[in-house]
Design a protein around this motif. Structure first.
Motif, PDB file in Angstrom:
ATOM      1  N   MET B   1       0.849  -1.200   0.000  1.00 22.23           N
ATOM      2  CA  MET B   1       0.000   0.000   0.000  1.00 22.23           C
ATOM      3  C   MET B   1       0.884   1.248   0.000  1.00 22.23           C
ATOM      4  O   MET B   1       1.415   1.630   1.024  1.00 22.23           O
ATOM      5  CB  MET B   1      -0.902  -0.044   1.245  1.00 22.23           C
ATOM      6  N   GLU B   2       1.026   1.848  -1.159  1.00 23.97           N
ATOM      7  CA  GLU B   2       1.900   3.020  -1.261  1.00 23.97           C
ATOM      8  C   GLU B   2       1.097   4.313  -1.325  1.00 23.97           C
ATOM      9  O   GLU B   2       0.182   4.462  -2.135  1.00 23.97           O
ATOM     10  CB  GLU B   2       2.788   2.904  -2.515  1.00 23.97           C
ATOM     11  N   LEU B   3       1.449   5.228  -0.436  1.00 21.64           N
ATOM     12  CA  LEU B   3       0.851   6.559  -0.454  1.00 21.64           C
ATOM     13  C   LEU B   3       1.957   7.563  -0.697  1.00 21.64           C
ATOM     14  O   LEU B   3       3.048   7.416  -0.158  1.00 21.64           O
ATOM     15  CB  LEU B   3       0.196   6.877   0.904  1.00 21.64           C
ATOM     16  N   THR B   4       1.712   8.577  -1.508  1.00 17.10           N
ATOM     17  CA  THR B   4       2.678   9.664  -1.631  1.00 17.10           C
ATOM     18  C   THR B   4       2.030  10.934  -1.103  1.00 17.10           C
ATOM     19  O   THR B   4       0.809  11.072  -1.078  1.00 17.10           O
ATOM     20  CB  THR B   4       3.159   9.854  -3.073  1.00 17.10           C
ATOM     21  N   SER B   5       2.866  11.860  -0.716  1.00 20.77           N
ATOM     22  CA  SER B   5       2.427  12.990   0.072  1.00 20.77           C
ATOM     23  C   SER B   5       3.011  14.280  -0.462  1.00 20.77           C
ATOM     24  O   SER B   5       4.174  14.301  -0.849  1.00 20.77           O
ATOM     25  CB  SER B   5       2.987  12.724   1.473  1.00 20.77           C
ATOM     26  N   SER B   6       2.223  15.340  -0.529  1.00 19.66           N
ATOM     27  CA  SER B   6       2.787  16.647  -0.845  1.00 19.66           C
ATOM     28  C   SER B   6       2.003  17.707  -0.094  1.00 19.66           C
ATOM     29  O   SER B   6       0.859  17.473   0.310  1.00 19.66           O
ATOM     30  CB  SER B   6       2.755  16.911  -2.353  1.00 19.66           C
ATOM     31  N   LYS B   7       2.630  18.862   0.122  1.00 19.28           N
ATOM     32  CA  LYS B   7       1.966  19.891   0.927  1.00 19.28           C
ATOM     33  C   LYS B   7       1.764  21.163   0.115  1.00 19.28           C
ATOM     34  O   LYS B   7       2.652  21.604  -0.612  1.00 19.28           O
ATOM     35  CB  LYS B   7       2.820  20.201   2.173  1.00 19.28           C
ATOM     36  N   GLU B   8       0.585  21.698   0.254  1.00 18.77           N
ATOM     37  CA  GLU B   8       0.255  23.019  -0.282  1.00 18.77           C
ATOM     38  C   GLU B   8      -0.145  23.831   0.955  1.00 18.77           C
ATOM     39  O   GLU B   8      -0.481  23.250   1.978  1.00 18.77           O
ATOM     40  CB  GLU B   8      -0.938  22.934  -1.245  1.00 18.77           C
ATOM     41  N   THR B  15      -1.746  10.996  -2.098  1.00 13.59           N
ATOM     42  CA  THR B  15      -2.167  10.279  -3.300  1.00 13.59           C
ATOM     43  C   THR B  15      -1.975   8.784  -3.092  1.00 13.59           C
ATOM     44  O   THR B  15      -0.894   8.333  -2.704  1.00 13.59           O
ATOM     45  CB  THR B  15      -1.340  10.751  -4.519  1.00 13.59           C
ATOM     46  N   VAL B  16      -3.048   8.025  -3.320  1.00  8.81           N
ATOM     47  CA  VAL B  16      -2.969   6.568  -3.192  1.00  8.81           C
ATOM     48  C   VAL B  16      -2.390   6.028  -4.501  1.00  8.81           C
ATOM     49  O   VAL B  16      -2.979   6.187  -5.561  1.00  8.81           O
ATOM     50  CB  VAL B  16      -4.361   5.960  -2.921  1.00  8.81           C
ATOM     51  N   GLN B  17      -1.228   5.375  -4.404  1.00  6.98           N
ATOM     52  CA  GLN B  17      -0.550   4.862  -5.599  1.00  6.98           C
ATOM     53  C   GLN B  17      -0.870   3.386  -5.815  1.00  6.98           C
ATOM     54  O   GLN B  17       0.027   2.571  -6.013  1.00  6.98           O
ATOM     55  CB  GLN B  17       0.969   5.059  -5.470  1.00  6.98           C
ATOM     56  N   GLU B  18      -2.144   3.067  -5.700  1.00  8.61           N
ATOM     57  CA  GLU B  18      -2.572   1.674  -5.867  1.00  8.61           C
ATOM     58  C   GLU B  18      -3.852   1.690  -6.675  1.00  8.61           C
ATOM     59  O   GLU B  18      -4.590   2.672  -6.661  1.00  8.61           O
ATOM     60  CB  GLU B  18      -2.903   1.037  -4.504  1.00  8.61           C
ATOM     61  N   GLN B  19      -4.164   0.548  -7.317  1.00  8.63           N
ATOM     62  CA  GLN B  19      -5.398   0.480  -8.088  1.00  8.63           C
ATOM     63  C   GLN B  19      -6.591   0.030  -7.259  1.00  8.63           C
ATOM     64  O   GLN B  19      -7.729   0.188  -7.675  1.00  8.63           O
ATOM     65  CB  GLN B  19      -5.213  -0.456  -9.284  1.00  8.63           C
ATOM     66  N   ALA B  26      -6.969  -3.020   3.547  1.00  5.20           N
ATOM     67  CA  ALA B  26      -7.670  -1.985   4.323  1.00  5.20           C
ATOM     68  C   ALA B  26      -6.904  -1.595   5.596  1.00  5.20           C
ATOM     69  O   ALA B  26      -6.758  -0.408   5.904  1.00  5.20           O
ATOM     70  CB  ALA B  26      -9.090  -2.450   4.668  1.00  5.20           C
ATOM     71  N   LEU B  27      -6.381  -2.611   6.298  1.00  6.59           N
ATOM     72  CA  LEU B  27      -5.631  -2.318   7.533  1.00  6.59           C
ATOM     73  C   LEU B  27      -4.365  -1.539   7.242  1.00  6.59           C
ATOM     74  O   LEU B  27      -4.052  -0.558   7.922  1.00  6.59           O
ATOM     75  CB  LEU B  27      -5.273  -3.628   8.243  1.00  6.59           C
ATOM     76  N   ALA B  28      -3.636  -1.964   6.201  1.00  5.32           N
ATOM     77  CA  ALA B  28      -2.392  -1.275   5.821  1.00  5.32           C
ATOM     78  C   ALA B  28      -2.697   0.165   5.427  1.00  5.32           C
ATOM     79  O   ALA B  28      -1.952   1.092   5.775  1.00  5.32           O
ATOM     80  CB  ALA B  28      -1.712  -2.022   4.664  1.00  5.32           C
ATOM     81  N   PHE B  29      -3.801   0.360   4.720  1.00  4.13           N
ATOM     82  CA  PHE B  29      -4.189   1.714   4.320  1.00  4.13           C
ATOM     83  C   PHE B  29      -4.410   2.594   5.548  1.00  4.13           C
ATOM     84  O   PHE B  29      -3.920   3.721   5.624  1.00  4.13           O
ATOM     85  CB  PHE B  29      -5.451   1.675   3.446  1.00  4.13           C
ATOM     86  N   LYS B  30      -5.151   2.066   6.532  1.00  2.55           N
ATOM     87  CA  LYS B  30      -5.417   2.849   7.754  1.00  2.55           C
ATOM     88  C   LYS B  30      -4.109   3.219   8.464  1.00  2.55           C
ATOM     89  O   LYS B  30      -3.942   4.363   8.893  1.00  2.55           O
ATOM     90  CB  LYS B  30      -6.305   2.037   8.716  1.00  2.55           C
ATOM     91  N   ASP B  31      -3.197   2.243   8.552  1.00  2.35           N
ATOM     92  CA  ASP B  31      -1.911   2.496   9.219  1.00  2.35           C
ATOM     93  C   ASP B  31      -1.109   3.567   8.497  1.00  2.35           C
ATOM     94  O   ASP B  31      -0.580   4.486   9.105  1.00  2.35           O
ATOM     95  CB  ASP B  31      -1.071   1.203   9.277  1.00  2.35           C
ATOM     96  N   ARG B  32      -1.010   3.422   7.166  1.00  2.00           N
ATOM     97  CA  ARG B  32      -0.231   4.399   6.382  1.00  2.00           C
ATOM     98  C   ARG B  32      -0.835   5.797   6.484  1.00  2.00           C
ATOM     99  O   ARG B  32      -0.128   6.787   6.558  1.00  2.00           O
ATOM    100  CB  ARG B  32      -0.178   3.999   4.912  1.00  2.00           C
ATOM    101  N   MET B  33      -2.165   5.855   6.469  1.00  3.84           N
ATOM    102  CA  MET B  33      -2.829   7.152   6.578  1.00  3.84           C
ATOM    103  C   MET B  33      -2.527   7.793   7.932  1.00  3.84           C
ATOM    104  O   MET B  33      -2.254   8.989   8.017  1.00  3.84           O
ATOM    105  CB  MET B  33      -4.351   6.995   6.402  1.00  3.84           C
ATOM    106  N   HIS B  50      -5.857   7.169  -8.965  1.00  4.28           N
ATOM    107  CA  HIS B  50      -5.270   5.900  -9.444  1.00  4.28           C
ATOM    108  C   HIS B  50      -6.088   4.682  -9.012  1.00  4.28           C
ATOM    109  O   HIS B  50      -5.796   3.564  -9.413  1.00  4.28           O
ATOM    110  CB  HIS B  50      -3.845   5.727  -8.915  1.00  4.28           C
ATOM    111  N   VAL B  51      -7.066   4.899  -8.136  1.00  2.00           N
ATOM    112  CA  VAL B  51      -7.808   3.786  -7.543  1.00  2.00           C
ATOM    113  C   VAL B  51      -9.036   3.490  -8.404  1.00  2.00           C
ATOM    114  O   VAL B  51      -9.900   4.340  -8.559  1.00  2.00           O
ATOM    115  CB  VAL B  51      -8.255   4.132  -6.101  1.00  2.00           C
TER     116      VAL B  51
END
Lengths: 148, 112
Positions: B1-8, B15-19, B26-33, B50-51
């Protein structure tokens, strides 16, 4: 009258484990490819099937220690696509497919639901949902209004 | 579960880099978030462009991510693809989140 069906009846199986659901869905969607479903209709099929398979691995097979498989059978009818999901896990506690209302979202922030959407989505998207216990197997028959 | 991050300014874009966000991630997503948003105060914009598929577990994980931010900090969504949009509309969860067609539209709305 010409035969309106585009795809022959199909059957496929997947391991009865959470990690196998993605591949099982991919196989099922590949069988449906000749139907040329719209993104909308393909989404309907994949969502219903995903929720049905997730329910099987999370509930019916939760206590199953030995390896087991889930079977998906499909065929076209005049009303759409008929899918049957078959597993050899525990029977549905109520003996029938749960009829689920949409979880209430008009609640306090901390009480917003994080689950309980699965059966609601199945019932919302499928035109017919029928559960039967046959011998040691669970059969969930789903009619989807696509491919007609 | 790859997430990328940028700040404005005022906005943390994740950004979720997964389809797929499904039961198996779901658990990995919650942890990464939680890791990605911990300690910040700004609104979080979750870019889902991307999802192409979420199931009810994925939806639950996004709701959980919103709740972990606390009531004072918003989670808004952008880039919902057709099947993802269908899940949010069907469950009426689109009324709980702010939903923007694109990241650009969200940025314009947040005035940065």
């Amino acid at each position: 009258m010409p035969d309106p069906t585009v795809i022959p009846p199909f059957a496929l199986s997947l391991d009865g484990a959470e990690g196998a659901v993605r591949e099982g869905l991919a196989k099922a969607m590949a069988c449906l490819k000749p139907l040329g479903l719209s993104v909308e209709d393909a989404g309907t099929v994949e969502l219903v099937l995903a929720e049905a398979l997730n329910n099987v691995v999370e509930h019916a097979l939760a206590a199953t220690k030995e390896s087991t498989t889930i079977e998906i059978r499909g065929h076209q009818t005049a009303f759409g696509l008929r899918l049957t999901v078959i597993d050899r896990g525990a029977p549905m506690p109520t003996g029938t497919a749960p009829v689920s209302k949409a979880p209430n979202i008009d609640v306090a922030f901390d009480d917003l639901p994080e689950g309980g959407f699965g059966w609601f989505m199945i019932h919302s998207l499928a035109t017919e949902v029928h559960y039967a216990r046959v011998g040691q197997s669970n059969l969930l028959c789903l009619q989807l209004p696509v491919g007609v | 579960m790859e997430l990328t991050s940028s700040k404005e300014p005022g906005l943390h874009i994740i950004t979720v880099q997964e389809q797929r966000i499904d039961a198996s991630v779901a658990l990995a997503f919650k942890d990464r978030m939680r890791n990605a948003t911990e300690g910040g105060e700004e609104t979080v914009l979750l870019d889902l462009n991307h999802v192409n598929f979420i199931d009810s577990s994925g939806l639950g994980a996004i709701v959980a991510a919103m709740k972990s931010l606390g009531p004072a900090r918003k989670l808004v969504l952008a880039g919902l693809t057709p099947t993802v949009d269908k899940v949010f509309r069907l469950t009426r969860m689109d009324s709980v989140f702010g939903v923007f067609p694109t990241v650009e539209a969200a940025l314009a709305d947040f005035g940065s």
